[in-house]
Design a protein around this motif. Structure first.
Motif, PDB file in Angstrom:
ATOM      1  N   GLU A 147      10.078  36.110   5.972  1.00 33.24           N
ATOM      2  CA  GLU A 147      11.331  36.283   7.188  1.00 33.24           C
ATOM      3  C   GLU A 147      10.922  35.637   8.334  1.00 33.24           C
ATOM      4  O   GLU A 147      11.812  35.380   8.888  1.00 33.24           O
ATOM      5  CB  GLU A 147      10.906  37.889   7.532  1.00 33.24           C
ATOM      6  N   LYS A 148       9.531  35.301   8.731  1.00 41.00           N
ATOM      7  CA  LYS A 148       9.390  34.500   9.821  1.00 41.00           C
ATOM      8  C   LYS A 148       9.886  33.060   9.758  1.00 41.00           C
ATOM      9  O   LYS A 148      10.429  32.631  10.458  1.00 41.00           O
ATOM     10  CB  LYS A 148       8.061  34.317  10.209  1.00 41.00           C
ATOM     11  N   ILE A 149       9.635  32.684   8.230  1.00 39.20           N
ATOM     12  CA  ILE A 149      10.237  31.422   7.792  1.00 39.20           C
ATOM     13  C   ILE A 149      11.819  31.339   7.938  1.00 39.20           C
ATOM     14  O   ILE A 149      12.227  30.265   8.253  1.00 39.20           O
ATOM     15  CB  ILE A 149       9.543  30.802   6.516  1.00 39.20           C
ATOM     16  N   ALA A 150      12.273  32.345   7.457  1.00 39.49           N
ATOM     17  CA  ALA A 150      13.853  32.342   7.605  1.00 39.49           C
ATOM     18  C   ALA A 150      14.446  32.249   8.990  1.00 39.49           C
ATOM     19  O   ALA A 150      15.078  31.557   9.040  1.00 39.49           O
ATOM     20  CB  ALA A 150      14.327  33.449   6.796  1.00 39.49           C
ATOM     21  N   ASN A 151      13.587  32.998   9.752  1.00 41.07           N
ATOM     22  CA  ASN A 151      14.178  33.179  11.054  1.00 41.07           C
ATOM     23  C   ASN A 151      13.945  31.738  11.824  1.00 41.07           C
ATOM     24  O   ASN A 151      14.930  31.292  12.859  1.00 41.07           O
ATOM     25  CB  ASN A 151      13.431  34.135  11.962  1.00 41.07           C
ATOM     26  N   ALA A 152      12.794  31.327  11.400  1.00 40.81           N
ATOM     27  CA  ALA A 152      12.666  29.627  11.971  1.00 40.81           C
ATOM     28  C   ALA A 152      13.587  28.621  11.383  1.00 40.81           C
ATOM     29  O   ALA A 152      13.874  27.906  12.240  1.00 40.81           O
ATOM     30  CB  ALA A 152      11.215  29.460  11.973  1.00 40.81           C
TER      31      ALA A 152
ATOM     32  N   LYS B  45      16.557  29.252  10.520  1.00 43.66           N
ATOM     33  CA  LYS B  45      18.086  29.755  10.797  1.00 43.66           C
ATOM     34  C   LYS B  45      18.776  28.649  11.857  1.00 43.66           C
ATOM     35  O   LYS B  45      19.888  28.364  11.738  1.00 43.66           O
ATOM     36  CB  LYS B  45      17.851  31.050  11.408  1.00 43.66           C
ATOM     37  N   LYS B  46      17.869  28.077  12.507  1.00 41.39           N
ATOM     38  CA  LYS B  46      18.605  27.227  13.705  1.00 41.39           C
ATOM     39  C   LYS B  46      18.767  25.764  13.232  1.00 41.39           C
ATOM     40  O   LYS B  46      20.103  25.576  13.432  1.00 41.39           O
ATOM     41  CB  LYS B  46      17.474  27.059  14.822  1.00 41.39           C
ATOM     42  N   ASP B  47      17.987  25.295  12.574  1.00 38.23           N
ATOM     43  CA  ASP B  47      17.994  23.773  12.257  1.00 38.23           C
ATOM     44  C   ASP B  47      17.788  23.310  10.949  1.00 38.23           C
ATOM     45  O   ASP B  47      17.737  21.958  10.699  1.00 38.23           O
ATOM     46  CB  ASP B  47      17.386  22.848  13.496  1.00 38.23           C
ATOM     47  N   SER B  48      17.175  24.034  10.061  1.00 33.65           N
ATOM     48  CA  SER B  48      16.760  23.438   8.795  1.00 33.65           C
ATOM     49  C   SER B  48      16.939  24.538   7.696  1.00 33.65           C
ATOM     50  O   SER B  48      17.450  25.515   7.979  1.00 33.65           O
ATOM     51  CB  SER B  48      15.185  23.217   8.924  1.00 33.65           C
ATOM     52  N   SER B  49      16.500  24.410   6.468  1.00 32.96           N
ATOM     53  CA  SER B  49      16.495  25.243   5.408  1.00 32.96           C
ATOM     54  C   SER B  49      15.194  25.579   4.837  1.00 32.96           C
ATOM     55  O   SER B  49      14.149  25.020   5.031  1.00 32.96           O
ATOM     56  CB  SER B  49      17.783  24.660   4.224  1.00 32.96           C
ATOM     57  N   PHE B  50      15.248  26.657   3.712  1.00 29.63           N
ATOM     58  CA  PHE B  50      14.047  27.043   3.296  1.00 29.63           C
ATOM     59  C   PHE B  50      14.427  27.286   1.744  1.00 29.63           C
ATOM     60  O   PHE B  50      15.425  27.514   1.404  1.00 29.63           O
ATOM     61  CB  PHE B  50      13.373  27.932   3.758  1.00 29.63           C
TER      62      PHE B  50
ATOM     63  N   LYS C  64       9.912  23.033   5.617  1.00 33.39           N
ATOM     64  CA  LYS C  64       9.318  21.806   5.944  1.00 33.39           C
ATOM     65  C   LYS C  64       8.012  21.560   5.787  1.00 33.39           C
ATOM     66  O   LYS C  64       7.954  21.246   4.732  1.00 33.39           O
ATOM     67  CB  LYS C  64       9.451  21.896   7.769  1.00 33.39           C
ATOM     68  N   SER C  65       6.946  21.763   6.662  1.00 30.71           N
ATOM     69  CA  SER C  65       5.477  21.713   6.058  1.00 30.71           C
ATOM     70  C   SER C  65       4.985  22.693   5.725  1.00 30.71           C
ATOM     71  O   SER C  65       3.641  23.078   5.176  1.00 30.71           O
ATOM     72  CB  SER C  65       4.813  20.790   7.245  1.00 30.71           C
TER      73      SER C  65
END
Length: 109
Positions: free
Chosen positions: A14-19, A21-26, A63-64
């Motif tokens: 959930e933390k990764i998805a929130n991060a 949401k703005k400019d990248s994907s997961f 990302k990383s």
């Protein structure tokens, strides 16, 4: 890569998805896991033992950042329930598809 238990994996996801949401994907991947961390042996060597029960390896990457968890067979229903709740809450950025009426339907009524 960080190996977490199932509930902490969903929280970190959930933390990764929130991060993201703005400019990248997961990405989230599911893979059958037999518990072996070694590669397949060469020809002429004894093969790796087959497990009695396979597990599921779930990985997430943005990302990383990389996280993963191993889901046992008896934990699959609870993990899929938590994962489906996560997907329902985070899939709000999808665009609505506009339906195109064909001319045949338009002339009938």
């Amino acid at each position: 890569m960080v190996l977490l238990d199932n509930s902490n994996f969903i929280l970190r996801l959930e933390k990764i998805a929130n991060a993201a949401k703005k400019d990248s994907s997961f990405t989230v991947t599911f893979k059958r896991y037999d518990g072996n961390n070694k590669p397949v042996p060469r020809a002429g060597r004894p093969p790796l033992p087959k497990p009695d029960v396979y597990t599921c390896l779930v990985r997430a990457q943005c990302k990383s950042q990389k996280i993963s968890t191993v889901v046992r067979q008896e934990d699959v229903p609870t993990m899929m329930g938590m994962y489906s709740q996560f997907m329902k809450s985070k899939m709000d950025g999808l665009k609505r598809v506009k339906k195109v009426k064909s001319k045949a339907k338009a002339t009938k009524g």
